[in-house]
Design an enzyme around this catalytic site. Structure first.
Site, PDB file in Angstrom:
ATOM      1  CE  LYS A 206      10.140  45.170  93.715  1.00 34.55           C
ATOM      2  NZ  LYS A 206      10.467  44.160  94.723  1.00 34.55           N
ATOM      3  CD  GLU A 212      10.783  37.326  80.016  1.00 38.93           C
ATOM      4  OE1 GLU A 212      11.037  38.433  80.555  1.00 38.93           O
ATOM      5  OE2 GLU A 212      11.446  36.291  80.238  1.00 38.93           O
ATOM      6  N   GLY A 266       8.116  40.700  94.173  1.00 40.56           N
ATOM      7  CA  GLY A 266       7.229  40.428  93.035  1.00 40.56           C
ATOM      8  C   GLY A 266       6.254  39.301  93.326  1.00 40.56           C
ATOM      9  NE  ARG A 267       9.948  34.716  95.971  1.00 42.21           N
ATOM     10  CZ  ARG A 267      11.062  35.396  95.736  1.00 42.21           C
ATOM     11  NH1 ARG A 267      11.189  36.122  94.633  1.00 42.21           N
ATOM     12  NH2 ARG A 267      12.059  35.383  96.585  1.00 42.21           N
ATOM     13  CD  GLU A 352      11.301  34.341  91.501  1.00 43.52           C
ATOM     14  OE1 GLU A 352      10.598  35.232  92.001  1.00 43.52           O
ATOM     15  OE2 GLU A 352      11.467  34.234  90.265  1.00 43.52           O
ATOM     16  CG  HIS A 383      -8.742  10.460  85.070  1.00 43.60           C
ATOM     17  ND1 HIS A 383      -9.243   9.189  84.940  1.00 43.60           N
ATOM     18  CD2 HIS A 383      -9.571  11.106  85.931  1.00 43.60           C
ATOM     19  CE1 HIS A 383     -10.352   9.077  85.661  1.00 43.60           C
ATOM     20  NE2 HIS A 383     -10.573  10.229  86.280  1.00 43.60           N
ATOM     21  CE  LYS A 510      14.932  38.195  85.416  1.00 48.95           C
ATOM     22  NZ  LYS A 510      14.608  39.297  86.306  1.00 48.95           N
TER      23      LYS A 510
HETATM   24  O1  F6P Z   1      12.273  36.302  86.716  1.00 49.44           O
HETATM   25  C1  F6P Z   1      12.040  36.527  88.021  1.00 49.44           C
HETATM   26  C2  F6P Z   1      11.452  37.849  88.340  1.00 49.44           C
HETATM   27  O2  F6P Z   1      12.474  38.685  88.708  1.00 49.44           O
HETATM   28  C3  F6P Z   1      10.413  37.657  89.418  1.00 49.44           C
HETATM   29  O3  F6P Z   1      10.949  37.684  90.676  1.00 49.44           O
HETATM   30  C4  F6P Z   1       9.441  38.737  89.124  1.00 49.44           C
HETATM   31  O4  F6P Z   1       8.197  38.477  89.711  1.00 49.44           O
HETATM   32  C5  F6P Z   1       9.416  38.709  87.622  1.00 49.44           C
HETATM   33  O5  F6P Z   1      10.751  38.461  87.261  1.00 49.44           O
HETATM   34  C6  F6P Z   1       8.869  39.937  86.947  1.00 49.44           C
HETATM   35  O6  F6P Z   1       9.565  41.069  87.303  1.00 49.44           O
HETATM   36  P1  F6P Z   1       8.969  42.506  87.006  1.00 49.44           P
HETATM   37  O7  F6P Z   1       7.721  42.659  87.779  1.00 49.44           O
HETATM   38  O8  F6P Z   1      10.041  43.459  87.451  1.00 49.44           O
HETATM   39  O9  F6P Z   1       8.717  42.617  85.532  1.00 49.44           O
END
Ligand code: F6P
Length: 544
Positions: A206, A212, A266-267, A352, A383, A510
């Protein structure tokens, strides 16, 4: 418990507290009597059986009153109508619009969003058709055989979960993979077995600033360029983001960019172009069937009154268990291997969203908010951690998510799966008392030695759980299932008076991670071997 939940009168809370004390003190056999089959509700092919929850008619009557004071229908209408339900970020939360076929204007800050949604939907459909049909080819002019979605959190969990769940609907000859973690392992593993010359990479973010994702995107670029050259690598990228400038800078081709909007969290975003990997995996028709299933549940959420409204029921039971019964841990137990990523998906969705410590006005809460959510595919869990569920000292609540039809199509397989799910749910609720153990003919035949173990065989019971059943795991049902949990999460937040659409708690870590990088890099240059460099950098940062 005493409460300052922002909904319900003090009298009502006192009555609910008394109901919880009464019901938890009763032996489970006295609560879970015959004649509870009416404790169920159904919508969009999903049947919620809550007969194993620690409720009775008197408790439910007061729970309906609590729900009434939370004005849940008004809250749902406000969210679906584009109101700013995320005030700390000044945003609407219009994931429901992404699966709504209506064309009547839907305004966000005075702008109609319907045309944007339709445009992006058509763009995704055309892109998927071109990849599947071989009109969109690799830099060397051959068909793509593999897709890697690079994203994390909401830009990964929904796509992975749905792609796994709907594997029987996968198109042939295109394999979809996912990379999220920063350590490089999943990327390296995939790079080792895929052919870069036939791999399409979706950078899904987004913000397009998530470390990452940008790290893995640069790894992918180098890998692709090594096969098709720098100039050709761009042909192998698509991107989903609100950040057009970052997509420019990364060199994503103009016809492979898909926008999203700040009014989709995002979620809550797998219904948007974030779901492109799902759509590539299962085709547009199935993807749209998933949207339609979610929309059916949206209508149900908006229109069905209690006690027939599934998300309202689930939200209410969650508040009941967390606030009055004292259960703060919730297990998601899908009796379906293909739903093995559902717990991970719901972890982000619920934790979240409702893992918050202040109310909308910033004042601290003095009551528990969202529960810890976790889980595992059913029989594997049996199990592993079910011992704790049955006999541990934590009272964990659970949702058994159970398709009635086996993926093998064999009735015997359905019978085995269902018998396991229902047996476990029954034991959690009803348990087995010491008297029952001692009355067991086998224990009696075992004499003193068997009697000495009797306490070890006792199952306390009284552990609330629901069964969420449905005929089969198809795109429409999956859509409805996920929409159900989305609404349940939002509605639960209404009882707590918190904002379920922001996530300030993930920011500090972060920022600090990014700030640590230069210090670690500088110190890492001072040693010659890899471990020495790592040790030196951690020492320098005071972390070792
Ligand atoms: O770490 C949390 C977050 O901000 C989430 O809310 C989001 O889904 C994710 O990081 C990834 O964010 P982006 O889509 O901006 O890379």
């Amino acid at each position: 418990m005493t409460t300052s939940l922002p909904v319900g009168s003090a009298d009502l809370h006192a009555r609910l507290t008394a109901h919880a004390a009464r019901l938890t003190a009763l032996p489970p056999a006295a609560v879970f009597t015959a004649g509870r089959r009416h404790l169920r509700a159904e919508a969009a092919g999903l049947v919620l059986d809550y007969s194993r929850q620690l409720v009775d008619a008197a408790a439910l009557e007061d729970l309906w009153a609590l729900a009434k004071s939370a004005a849940l229908p008004t809250a749902l209408a406000a969210q679906a109508g584009g109101a700013i339900v995320n005030p700390t970020e000044g945003r609407a939360a219009l994931h429901t619009a992404l699966r709504d076929p209506a064309t009547a204007p839907l305004l966000v800050n005075g702008v109609d969003v319907r045309a944007d949604i339709a445009h992006t939907r058509a763009q995704c459909r055309a892109f998927v058709a071109a990849v599947h049909g071989g009109q969109r080819l690799s830099a060397t002019g051959v068909r793509f055989t593999d897709v890697i979605n690079i994203g994390i959190g909401g830009s990964d969990l929904g796509p992975v979960m749905a792609t796994e769940a709907l594997r029987p609907y996968a198109v042939p000859a295109l394999n979809v993979h996912f990379v999220s973690n920063i350590d490089g392992a999943s990327f390296v593993d995939l790079a080792g077995r895929l052919n870069p010359a036939t791999t399409l990479v979706i950078v899904c973010s987004k913000t397009f600033t998530t470390i990452e994702t940008t790290t893995n995107a640069h790894r992918a670029r180098a890998w692709l360029a090594s096969a098709v050259g720098e100039a050709g690598a761009g042909t192998h990228f698509a991107a989903v983001s609100t950040n057009a400038a970052a997509m420019d800078a990364f060199g994503v081709p103009a016809d492979a960019r898909f926008t999203m909007w700040d009014w989709v969290g995002g979620r809550y975003s797998m219904w948007s172009a974030v779901g492109l990997a799902i759509e590539l995996a299962i085709g547009s028709e199935h993807f749209e069937a998933m949207l339609a299933g979610a929309h059916t549940l949206d209508r149900h959420a908006l229109e069905a009154p209690l006690p027939h409204n599934l998300p309202m029921l689930m939200a209410l039971l969650s508040v009941w268990n967390g606030h009055y019964v004292g259960c703060h841990s919730h297990a998601i137990l899908p009796y379906a291997e293909r739903l093995h990523r559902l717990p991970a998906y719901l972890q982000q969705l619920t934790m979240e969203s409702n893992g918050k410590h202040v109310r909308l006005d910033g004042t601290p809460v003095d009551y528990p908010t969202g529960a810890v959510l976790w889980g595992e595919a059913g029989n594997n869990g049996q199990h592993s951690f079910f011992q704790l569920l049955h006999q541990g000292t934590h009272r964990v609540t659970a949702d058994f998510v159970v398709p009635y039809e086996s993926p093998t199509g064999a009735v015997e397989d359905s019978i085995l799966t269902l018998s396991n799910a229902f047996a476990q749910a029954n034991v959690l609720a009803r348990g087995r008392s010491l008297e029952d153990v001692l009355a067991d003919p086998k224990v009696q035949a075992g004499g003193a030695a068997a009697a000495a173990l009797a306490h070890h065989r006792v199952h306390p019971g009284g552990r609330p759980c629901s069964i969420l059943g449905f005929a089969r795991l198809d795109p429409a049902t999956l859509g409805g299932l996920i929409a159900l949990y989305e609404h349940r999460t939002y509605l639960e937040s209404r009882f707590f008076g918190i904002n379920p659409f922001d996530q300030w708690g993930v920011e500090l870590g972060k920022v600090q991670a990014v700030a640590l990088v230069p210090a670690l890099e500088t110190a890492a240059q001072s040693a010659s071997d890899a471990w020495g460099r790592l040790r030196a950098s951690l020492d320098h940062a005071g972390l070792n």
